[in-house]
Design a protein around this motif. Structure first.
Motif, PDB file in Angstrom:
ATOM      1  N   UNK A 296      14.139  -8.074   8.155  1.00 44.14           N
ATOM      2  CA  UNK A 296      12.896  -8.270   8.894  1.00 44.14           C
ATOM      3  C   UNK A 296      11.825  -7.290   8.455  1.00 44.14           C
ATOM      4  N   UNK A 297      10.593  -7.783   8.332  1.00 39.71           N
ATOM      5  CA  UNK A 297       9.453  -6.939   8.009  1.00 39.71           C
ATOM      6  C   UNK A 297       8.665  -6.630   9.283  1.00 39.71           C
ATOM      7  N   UNK A 298       8.026  -5.486   9.294  1.00 39.41           N
ATOM      8  CA  UNK A 298       7.300  -5.016  10.471  1.00 39.41           C
ATOM      9  C   UNK A 298       6.053  -5.867  10.704  1.00 39.41           C
ATOM     10  N   UNK A 299       5.780  -6.193  11.962  1.00 40.47           N
ATOM     11  CA  UNK A 299       4.516  -6.858  12.292  1.00 40.47           C
ATOM     12  C   UNK A 299       3.540  -5.835  12.866  1.00 40.47           C
ATOM     13  N   UNK A 300       2.337  -6.258  13.136  1.00 41.79           N
ATOM     14  CA  UNK A 300       1.286  -5.332  13.575  1.00 41.79           C
ATOM     15  C   UNK A 300       1.621  -4.696  14.923  1.00 41.79           C
ATOM     16  N   UNK A 301       2.267  -5.452  15.810  1.00 44.98           N
ATOM     17  CA  UNK A 301       2.630  -4.900  17.113  1.00 44.98           C
ATOM     18  C   UNK A 301       3.642  -3.770  16.985  1.00 44.98           C
ATOM     19  N   UNK A 302       4.642  -3.958  16.117  1.00 48.72           N
ATOM     20  CA  UNK A 302       5.634  -2.903  15.880  1.00 48.72           C
ATOM     21  C   UNK A 302       4.966  -1.652  15.320  1.00 48.72           C
ATOM     22  N   UNK A 303       4.062  -1.851  14.360  1.00 46.52           N
ATOM     23  CA  UNK A 303       3.402  -0.726  13.710  1.00 46.52           C
ATOM     24  C   UNK A 303       2.575   0.087  14.700  1.00 46.52           C
ATOM     25  N   UNK A 304       1.808  -0.595  15.541  1.00 48.62           N
ATOM     26  CA  UNK A 304       0.981   0.116  16.512  1.00 48.62           C
ATOM     27  C   UNK A 304       1.836   0.840  17.547  1.00 48.62           C
ATOM     28  N   UNK A 305       2.929   0.207  17.966  1.00 50.50           N
ATOM     29  CA  UNK A 305       3.820   0.847  18.939  1.00 50.50           C
ATOM     30  C   UNK A 305       4.458   2.099  18.338  1.00 50.50           C
ATOM     31  N   UNK A 306       4.888   2.000  17.081  1.00 54.95           N
ATOM     32  CA  UNK A 306       5.503   3.154  16.424  1.00 54.95           C
ATOM     33  C   UNK A 306       4.508   4.299  16.285  1.00 54.95           C
ATOM     34  N   UNK A 307       3.276   3.980  15.911  1.00 60.17           N
ATOM     35  CA  UNK A 307       2.257   5.019  15.786  1.00 60.17           C
ATOM     36  C   UNK A 307       1.982   5.681  17.126  1.00 60.17           C
ATOM     37  N   UNK A 308       1.942   4.895  18.181  1.00 62.69           N
ATOM     38  CA  UNK A 308       1.699   5.459  19.514  1.00 62.69           C
ATOM     39  C   UNK A 308       2.834   6.400  19.907  1.00 62.69           C
ATOM     40  N   UNK A 309       4.067   6.021  19.571  1.00 64.15           N
ATOM     41  CA  UNK A 309       5.201   6.878  19.882  1.00 64.15           C
ATOM     42  C   UNK A 309       5.140   8.201  19.136  1.00 64.15           C
ATOM     43  N   UNK A 310       4.694   8.159  17.884  1.00 63.18           N
ATOM     44  CA  UNK A 310       4.572   9.388  17.101  1.00 63.18           C
ATOM     45  C   UNK A 310       3.408  10.233  17.599  1.00 63.18           C
ATOM     46  N   UNK A 311       2.349   9.565  18.026  1.00 63.24           N
ATOM     47  CA  UNK A 311       1.184  10.286  18.556  1.00 63.24           C
ATOM     48  C   UNK A 311       1.537  11.024  19.840  1.00 63.24           C
ATOM     49  N   UNK A 312       2.511  10.479  20.611  1.00 67.46           N
ATOM     50  CA  UNK A 312       2.929  11.148  21.842  1.00 67.46           C
ATOM     51  C   UNK A 312       3.582  12.496  21.577  1.00 67.46           C
ATOM     52  N   UNK A 313       4.031  12.728  20.334  1.00 70.39           N
ATOM     53  CA  UNK A 313       4.596  14.024  19.947  1.00 70.39           C
ATOM     54  C   UNK A 313       3.555  14.891  19.248  1.00 70.39           C
ATOM     55  N   UNK A 314       2.277  14.536  19.470  1.00 71.58           N
ATOM     56  CA  UNK A 314       1.154  15.287  18.888  1.00 71.58           C
ATOM     57  C   UNK A 314       1.162  15.253  17.365  1.00 71.58           C
ATOM     58  N   UNK A 315       1.615  14.112  16.820  1.00 72.43           N
ATOM     59  CA  UNK A 315       1.617  13.910  15.374  1.00 72.43           C
ATOM     60  C   UNK A 315       0.590  12.843  15.036  1.00 72.43           C
ATOM     61  N   UNK A 316      -0.209  13.088  14.015  1.00 69.68           N
ATOM     62  CA  UNK A 316      -1.211  12.119  13.582  1.00 69.68           C
ATOM     63  C   UNK A 316      -0.574  11.123  12.626  1.00 69.68           C
ATOM     64  N   UNK A 317      -0.350   9.864  13.066  1.00 60.83           N
ATOM     65  CA  UNK A 317       0.351   8.888  12.212  1.00 60.83           C
ATOM     66  C   UNK A 317      -0.558   8.172  11.215  1.00 60.83           C
ATOM     67  N   UNK A 318      -1.853   8.446  11.252  1.00 61.35           N
ATOM     68  CA  UNK A 318      -2.788   7.726  10.379  1.00 61.35           C
ATOM     69  C   UNK A 318      -2.987   8.505   9.075  1.00 61.35           C
ATOM     70  N   UNK A 319      -1.888   8.683   8.356  1.00 60.33           N
ATOM     71  CA  UNK A 319      -1.973   9.450   7.107  1.00 60.33           C
ATOM     72  C   UNK A 319      -1.347   8.719   5.921  1.00 60.33           C
ATOM     73  N   UNK A 320      -1.021   7.456   6.093  1.00 62.01           N
ATOM     74  CA  UNK A 320      -0.427   6.683   5.011  1.00 62.01           C
ATOM     75  C   UNK A 320       1.082   6.732   4.971  1.00 62.01           C
ATOM     76  N   UNK A 321       1.687   7.801   5.486  1.00 63.26           N
ATOM     77  CA  UNK A 321       3.143   7.945   5.472  1.00 63.26           C
ATOM     78  C   UNK A 321       3.814   6.850   6.289  1.00 63.26           C
ATOM     79  N   UNK A 322       3.232   6.533   7.430  1.00 60.71           N
ATOM     80  CA  UNK A 322       3.834   5.539   8.322  1.00 60.71           C
ATOM     81  C   UNK A 322       3.801   4.165   7.681  1.00 60.71           C
ATOM     82  N   UNK A 323       2.632   3.782   7.154  1.00 64.72           N
ATOM     83  CA  UNK A 323       2.506   2.449   6.562  1.00 64.72           C
ATOM     84  C   UNK A 323       3.308   2.296   5.273  1.00 64.72           C
TER      85      UNK A 323
END
Length: 435
Positions: A296-323
């Motif tokens: 299975x490949x990630x959809x947009x909903x999964x990606x946004x949820x994962x980023x939100x979870x990482x942001x809750x740990x005070x991590x900035x997920x918008x750095x290319x590593x996540x995608x």
């Protein structure tokens, strides 16, 4: 009158007996299998050399696995988990894209893990534990040739595990523990100086357990597997905080000190600060508790949820590593437990936890009996760490395979202890690596 000595007829070479010739062929095959499993040399279309050998040697290793406790359960349940990944992929295909090649590769990775364990277990019965580990280490070293060297941190991401396994496999042939402890200390120092904090901690904990085992033997103190597991926990917690204190005091360099301090300030601890993927795992678990599937490949909903979870740990997920790394091709949450759950569902998570428990209990039993070798302890600790904090890739698979294979106990161990006459004299020692 001269006398001449009688002529001596040339001595004909004594041919090998059929059973000896067969034994020699088996030993060579076992050594080759260990090198192949350790190297996991690619063949074609996702297939590897050890997978092909596993098919050819199945009549040898499948019966051998049955002679070890939980051996059959591991490789049969592993195949069931492969099917679980396929089924979960189909269930998620309604609102997710499916990549057939990803499905194939993930399935082969897991098949390779369980068949690799089987061949290593069989090798133990043919050439013994120490030779099994040594040839496996040779395969790990040879694998560097086609995997390449990671330029970011060559020791941490490329050389660390092959070097540690090879050095400790060689020291296993020495009877004294002093040289083994010196080797552990040197490997820990090299790891610490190369910013491999977890590896240094694991090696130091292994050295502590070896020393404790030596002390128990000197004092003739007996222990149990349960008490030894409690000891593992105490030593691990103590080692974690001791290493963290050394880092924060700057003993391992300013760069390591600054990074650790920043991780603590960001999320409250080095673990969560250094592993923001934990936040993504929790968020994805809430979206789909049954997992996502091995193709299975990630959809947009999964990606946004994962980023939100990482942001809750005070991590900035918008750095290319996540995608790119985490969700560029399937799901990668930097944890064997998380990866097995996302790719193979609930059964996958249960399977990897069972493997970790088998390794931990097997190692604790050896320590309780004063038979644990530094390599076994290192592999057990590293496998448990990988279960929680390492991705499902070459190195973590390699460690888990050999850790499981070396900590499985023969079904005949207890019987041999109570009825020595029932054990064949030609059988290899139960754990010759544990000297």
């Amino acid at each position: 009158m001269t006398s001449t000595a009688p002529e001596r007829s040339p001595v004909a070479p004594v041919p090998l007996r059929p059973e000896r010739r067969l034994a020699w062929v088996g030993q060579v095959a076992a050594a080759v299998a260990c090198v192949a499993v350790g190297g996991r040399f690619p063949f074609m279309a996702g297939l590897t050399v050890p997978l092909l050998l596993a098919v050819l040697l199945a009549p040898a290793w499948i019966p051998a696995v049955r002679r070890f406790r939980t051996g059959t359960l591991i490789w049969v349940s592993g195949l069931v988990v492969v099917a679980s990944g396929v089924v979960t992929t189909q269930l998620m295909s309604a609102d997710h894209r499916v990549d057939e090649r990803l499905l194939w590769n993930n399935s082969l990775l897991l098949v390779g893990l369980v068949t690799g364990v089987g061949m290593l277990v069989w090798s133990r019965t043919v050439i013994g534990d120490r030779a099994t580990c040594l040839w496996y280490a040779v395969g790990l070293v040879l694998s560097i040739g086609f995997r390449g060297v990671d330029p970011d941190n060559p020791w941490k991401f490329t050389f660390s595990v092959p070097t540690v396994v090879l050095v400790l496999a060689l020291t296993a042939y020495l009877r004294g523990r002093v040289v083994q402890l010196i080797a552990l200390a040197l490997l820990a120092v090299v790891s610490a100086l190369n910013d491999s904090r977890s590896a240094a901690s694991i090696i130091l904990i292994a050295a502590t357990l070896v020393s404790w085992q030596m002390l128990q033997r000197m004092l003739r103190v007996r222990s149990t597997t349960t008490r030894t597991l409690a000891l593992f926990l105490v030593v691990a917690i103590t080692g974690y905080f001791a290493m963290q204190a050394f880092i924060l005091e700057g003993f391992l360099g300013e760069a390591s000190q600054a990074r650790s301090q920043a991780q603590i300030e960001r999320s409250g601890s080095v673990l969560t600060g250094g592993r923001p993927e934990i936040g993504a795992s929790i968020a994805l678990l809430e979206r789909s508790p049954w997992g996502y599937g091995s193709g299975t490949l990630v959809n947009s909903g999964d990606l946004q949820a994962a980023k939100a979870g990482m942001h809750s740990l005070n991590y900035d997920p918008n750095n290319g590593y996540v995608e790119r790394y985490m969700f560029g091709a399937g799901y990668e949450v930097h944890s064997l437990l998380g990866d097995f759950w996302t790719r193979f569902g609930i059964l996958g998570a249960v399977f990897i936890v069972v493997l970790a428990v088998v390794v931990l209990v097997g190692a604790a039993k050896l320590v309780a009996e004063h038979r644990a070798n530094p390599l076994v302890l290192y592999l057990a600790l590293q496998a448990v760490w990988d279960t929680l904090f390492s991705p499902f890739f070459f190195t973590s698979i390699a460690v888990m395979m050999i850790a499981v294979a070396m900590t499985l106990h023969r079904r005949s161990d207890r019987r041999a202890a109570t009825h020595p006459a029932d054990t064949p004299a030609t059988a290899p020692p139960s754990a010759d690596l544990t000297r």
